[in-house]
Design a protein around this motif. Structure first.
Motif, short mmCIF file in Angstrom:
data_model
loop_
_atom_site.label_atom_id
_atom_site.label_comp_id
_atom_site.label_asym_id
_atom_site.label_seq_id
_atom_site.Cartn_x
_atom_site.Cartn_y
_atom_site.Cartn_z
N TYR A 286 0.83 -1.20 0.00
CA TYR A 286 0.00 0.00 0.00
C TYR A 286 0.87 1.26 0.00
O TYR A 286 0.52 2.27 -0.63
N ASP A 287 2.01 1.22 0.68
CA ASP A 287 2.92 2.37 0.65
C ASP A 287 3.49 2.56 -0.75
O ASP A 287 3.60 3.70 -1.25
N VAL A 288 3.85 1.47 -1.40
CA VAL A 288 4.37 1.57 -2.76
C VAL A 288 3.30 2.07 -3.71
O VAL A 288 3.56 2.88 -4.61
N ASP A 289 2.05 1.65 -3.50
CA ASP A 289 0.95 2.08 -4.35
C ASP A 289 0.72 3.58 -4.21
O ASP A 289 0.48 4.29 -5.20
N LEU A 290 0.81 4.09 -2.98
CA LEU A 290 0.65 5.53 -2.76
C LEU A 290 1.77 6.32 -3.42
O LEU A 290 1.55 7.40 -3.99
N GLN A 291 2.99 5.79 -3.35
CA GLN A 291 4.11 6.48 -3.98
C GLN A 291 3.94 6.54 -5.50
O GLN A 291 4.27 7.53 -6.14
N ARG A 292 3.41 5.47 -6.07
CA ARG A 292 3.17 5.46 -7.52
C ARG A 292 2.12 6.49 -7.91
O ARG A 292 2.26 7.18 -8.93
N GLU A 293 1.08 6.61 -7.10
CA GLU A 293 0.04 7.60 -7.42
C GLU A 293 0.58 9.03 -7.33
O GLU A 293 0.26 9.88 -8.15
N ASP A 294 1.44 9.27 -6.30
CA ASP A 294 2.04 10.60 -6.16
C ASP A 294 2.93 10.93 -7.36
O ASP A 294 2.96 12.04 -7.86
N THR A 295 3.66 9.91 -7.81
CA THR A 295 4.54 10.11 -8.97
C THR A 295 3.74 10.42 -10.23
O THR A 295 4.13 11.28 -11.04
N LYS A 296 2.62 9.72 -10.41
CA LYS A 296 1.78 9.98 -11.58
C LYS A 296 1.20 11.37 -11.55
O LYS A 296 1.15 12.07 -12.57
N GLU A 297 0.76 11.83 -10.37
CA GLU A 297 0.20 13.18 -10.26
C GLU A 297 1.24 14.25 -10.56
O GLU A 297 0.94 15.27 -11.19
#
Length: 209
Positions: A195-206
């Motif tokens: 879940y932490d990795v998933d949040l980091q990916r979403e931040d990177t996409k934004e």
């Protein structure tokens, strides 16, 4: 002395002052709807078919998992039929109940040989530390839990714990109390770090957008 300030928790509760109020209180508590709800639940489970929580022991026994910690077993190598124990003594040292005793000697080839191995099953608390610390998986826990005795000191000797050669094909290795089950991949879908990795990916996409 300093006077303490007391206060009431339940302002609505009133203690009965006479026999009539006590009788009314008894009737209300006896005819409380929660009592009948509880009786209904009990009767419903009693009358339900095939809802028995008991088994016909000893004719029927509960199916135990391979990780169940019962009476110990000493393992053999399937290929050579030799004992897995190398006589390191780690199980004896880590035992918090001080119930394992090991006697070793040097064989003709210079290797350590286990002459005697005993466990006080009456003192053992079946914590599983001996099985977890063993580097060779030589000592494990089995599924045999019926070890009642007429005396408090009940010892399991090496010849009783060691896997017989004729039963070697049915030997099951204890997985350990701290290890994962064989079907862990099917039960665990995502790890907490996912879940932490998933949040980091979403931040990177934004940020890239």
């Amino acid at each position: 002395m300093m006077k303490k300030d007391y206060f009431k928790i339940d302002f609505e509760r009133k203690n009965p002052q006479n026999a009539y109020e006590k009788f009314i209180q008894i009737v209300k508590r006896t005819l409380n709807t929660e009592l009948f709800v509880g009786l209904y639940v009990v009767l419903r489970e009693m009358l339900k078919r095939n809802n028995s929580a008991t088994i016909k022991y000893p004719m029927e026994k509960v199916a135990l998992d391979d990780r169940y910690r019962a009476i110990h077993r000493l393992m053999r190598f399937i290929e050579s039929e030799n004992e897995c124990c190398i006589g390191c003594g780690l199980c004896e040292k880590i035992c918090i109940s001080n119930c394992i005793r090991m006697e070793t000697s040097l064989a003709d080839d210079g290797r350590k040989k286990v002459e005697n191995y005993s466990i006080n099953l009456g003192r053992c608390i079946y914590c599983g530390f001996c099985a977890d610390v063993c580097p060779e998986l030589a000592i494990v826990h089995g599924k045999e839990y019926e070890n009642t005795a007429e005396q408090r000191s009940y010892f399991g000797q090496k010849q009783d714990l060691l896997t017989p050669i004729d039963e070697l094909k049915d030997q099951v290795v204890f997985q350990g109390s701290g290890s994962l089950r064989q079907d862990a991949d099917d039960l665990v879908k995502k790890t907490p770090n996912y879940y932490d990795v998933d949040l980091q990916r979403e931040d990177t996409k934004e940020k890239n957008v």
